[in-house]
Design an enzyme around this catalytic site. Structure first.
Site, short mmCIF file in Angstrom:
data_model
loop_
_atom_site.label_atom_id
_atom_site.label_comp_id
_atom_site.label_asym_id
_atom_site.label_seq_id
_atom_site.Cartn_x
_atom_site.Cartn_y
_atom_site.Cartn_z
N HIS A 2 27.83 33.96 82.07
CA HIS A 2 27.99 33.32 80.61
C HIS A 2 26.99 32.17 80.48
O HIS A 2 26.48 31.26 81.50
CB HIS A 2 29.27 32.58 80.56
CG HIS A 2 29.73 31.49 81.60
ND1 HIS A 2 29.43 29.99 81.02
CD2 HIS A 2 30.46 31.30 82.65
CE1 HIS A 2 29.93 29.29 82.08
NE2 HIS A 2 30.49 30.01 83.09
N GLU A 37 32.48 31.27 77.14
CA GLU A 37 33.34 31.58 78.57
C GLU A 37 34.18 30.40 78.55
O GLU A 37 35.21 30.18 79.06
CB GLU A 37 32.52 31.87 79.76
CG GLU A 37 33.25 32.08 80.87
CD GLU A 37 33.90 31.02 81.92
OE1 GLU A 37 34.20 31.39 82.88
OE2 GLU A 37 33.41 29.85 81.71
N GLU A 38 33.55 28.98 78.62
CA GLU A 38 34.30 27.92 79.14
C GLU A 38 35.53 27.63 78.10
O GLU A 38 36.15 26.80 78.24
CB GLU A 38 33.36 26.67 79.01
CG GLU A 38 32.13 26.85 80.10
CD GLU A 38 32.69 26.66 81.70
OE1 GLU A 38 33.68 26.46 81.68
OE2 GLU A 38 31.76 26.82 82.15
N ASP A 70 29.25 33.98 88.68
CA ASP A 70 29.69 32.65 88.39
C ASP A 70 29.62 31.46 89.51
O ASP A 70 29.67 32.20 90.58
CB ASP A 70 31.17 32.49 87.68
CG ASP A 70 31.16 31.56 86.42
OD1 ASP A 70 30.49 30.55 86.60
OD2 ASP A 70 32.09 31.78 85.55
ZN ZN Z 1 32.73 26.49 84.06
#
Ligand code: ZN
Length: 326
Positions: free
Chosen positions: A60, A191-192, A214
Site C-alpha cells: 500500500h 489501506e490504513e 507490509d
Molecule cells: Zn499501517
C-alpha cells in the site's frame, strides 16, 4: 536502495491523498515494466513478463496521517487521525499539511492538574494542531514531519509502513530482467482506513495467487512483547496469520521451500493484531489464494519506524526467487 526508501518515505501521501506518492512510484518503475494502469480509485498496477501462473504483489502506498476537523480559533485546529494513530504518537509532534503548512500538536489544559489528568488518559478531544497562525481549511490532510535516518544496519523514517513494501516492489521490477512468469505489482490506496484500494485492485487481472508486502511488529526491544516472535534482522517474516486473515497454506509452504533452497533467512509470523491487503485480495472475485510477507518493524505508526537493511534485501531476494522458481 537506501535512496529509494528515503525518497519514498519522505514523500507526502496519507490515505486518500496519494497523488504525489503515486507519481513518484510511477517515475521509479515506468522504464522497468511492460505496462501500467491507474484504476478508478487511484491504485497503480504495473506488469512485467509473460506466461506461467501470473501472480500479483501488493504494497500500500498510503501512510497514516491526520485531517483538520474544526477551527477552535485562528491558528488552532482540532484534528482526527487518518488510520491508526495513537494520541500519544501525535502529541508534541510536527505535522506537515498538504499545502506545506507546518503545525505542532499540543494538549489543551487550564491547570497543572488538568494537564496531568489529560496526559494519563490522552485522546484527540484534548489535542489541537497549532499552525503558527496559518489558516487551515477543514478537510486538509497532514502527515508526520519526519526525516529519514540510517546507520550501517538500520533505517528510520515515517511511513516505512508501507513505503518499505513499496520500495521492495520497486526493486523487484528493477531486478527481474526476464521473469519466468508474468507478475503484477500493485500499489494500493487507503489501506490504513480499511483495505479500500486492495478490495478492487486485483479485479482487472487474472492471477492465481497474491502476496501482500507490509510491515509487522518486531518484538526485540529489551522487554519485548512475549506473545509474538518476529525480530528485526532475522529475515522476511512469512505470515501465517494476523487478526484479519490466514495466509494460504500452499503459498506459505512454497515461500518456505524457496527460502530454504536459496539460503535466504526467514522467520514465521503470527501477529495477534492487525491486518494487511491480503485480507481483501483473498475476497476478490471468486477468491484469490493470498499470503503476506512482512518486514519486522519497530515503532509502527509513529514518526520513527525502524527496519533492518538486511531484512529489506532478503525480502527482495525471496520474492525474486519466488517469481523465478515456482
Ligand atoms: Zn499501517
Amino acid at each position: 536502495m537506501v535512496e529509494t526508501i528515503r525518497k519514498l518515505t519522505e514523500t507526502f501521501g496519507p490515505s486518500g491523498r496519494e497523488e504525489k506518492i503515486r507519481n513518484l512510484i510511477l517515475e521509479m518503475i515506468k522504464d522497468h515494466v511492460d505496462g501500467y494502469e491507474i484504476d478508478r480509485v487511484g491504485n497503480l498496477i504495473a506488469w512485467k513478463g509473460e506466461g506461467g501462473e501470473p501472480i500479483i504483489f501488493v504494497a500500500h502506498m498510503d501512510e497514516i496521517g491526520i485531517v483538520v476537523t474544526n477551527e477552535i480559533r485562528e491558528g488552532f485546529y482540532r484534528v482526527e487521525p487518518v488510520g491508526g494513530m495513537s494520541p500519544y504518537s501525535a502529541l508534541f509532534r510536527r505535522f506537515v499539511l498538504e499545502d506545506g503548512t507546518i503545525g505542532i500538536v499540543g494538549v489543551e489544559h487550564e491547570t497543572a492538574d488538568e494537564y496531568k489528568k489529560f496526559l494519563s488518559n490522552l485522546n484527540f478531544d484534548h489535542l489541537y494542531l497549532d499552525t503558527m497562525g496559518r489558516k487551515a481549511r477543514i478537510g486538509t490532510f497532514g502527515v508526520y514531519d519526519s526525516s529519514f535516518v540510517e546507520n550501517e544496519d538500520l533505517m528510520m523514517s515515517k511511513a516505512m509502513d508501507d513505503r518499505s513494501g513499496v520500495a521492495i516492489l520497486v526493486e523487484l521490477v528493477k531486478n527481474l530482467e526476464n521473469p519466468k512468469r508474468k507478475f503484477y505489482v500493485g500499489f494500493s490506496v487507503q489501506e490504513e482506513v480499511g483495505l479500500v484500494g486492495s478490495s478492487v485492485i486485483a479485479y482487472p487481472v487474472d492471477v492465481s495467487e497474491a502476496i501482500a508486502i507490509d510491515v509487522t511488529d518486531s518484538a526485540d526491544t529489551p522487554k519485548a512483547f512475549k506473545r509474538i516472535s518476529m525480530k528485526m534482522g532475522k529475515g522476511p517474516a512469512i505470515k501465517v496469520k494476523d487478526k484479519m486473515s490466514i495466509s494460504d497454506r500452499r503459498i506459505i509452504d512454497r515461500l518456505v521451500k524457496v527460502a530454504e533452497e536459496e539460503g535466504i533467512p526467514y522467520q514465521m509470523e503470527v501477529l495477534i493484531f492487525g491486518g494487511t491487503d491480503a485480507a481483501a485480495l483473498m475476497r476478490t472475485k471468486e477468491g484469490i489464494p493470498s499470503a503476506t510477507v512482512s518486514i519486522p518493524t519497530r515503532y509502527i505508526h509513529t514518526p520513527s519506524e525502524v527496519i533492518s537493511k538486511s531484512d529489506f534485501e532478503n525480502t527482495v531476494k525471496l520474492l525474486s526467487a519466488y517469481v523465478q522458481r515456482v
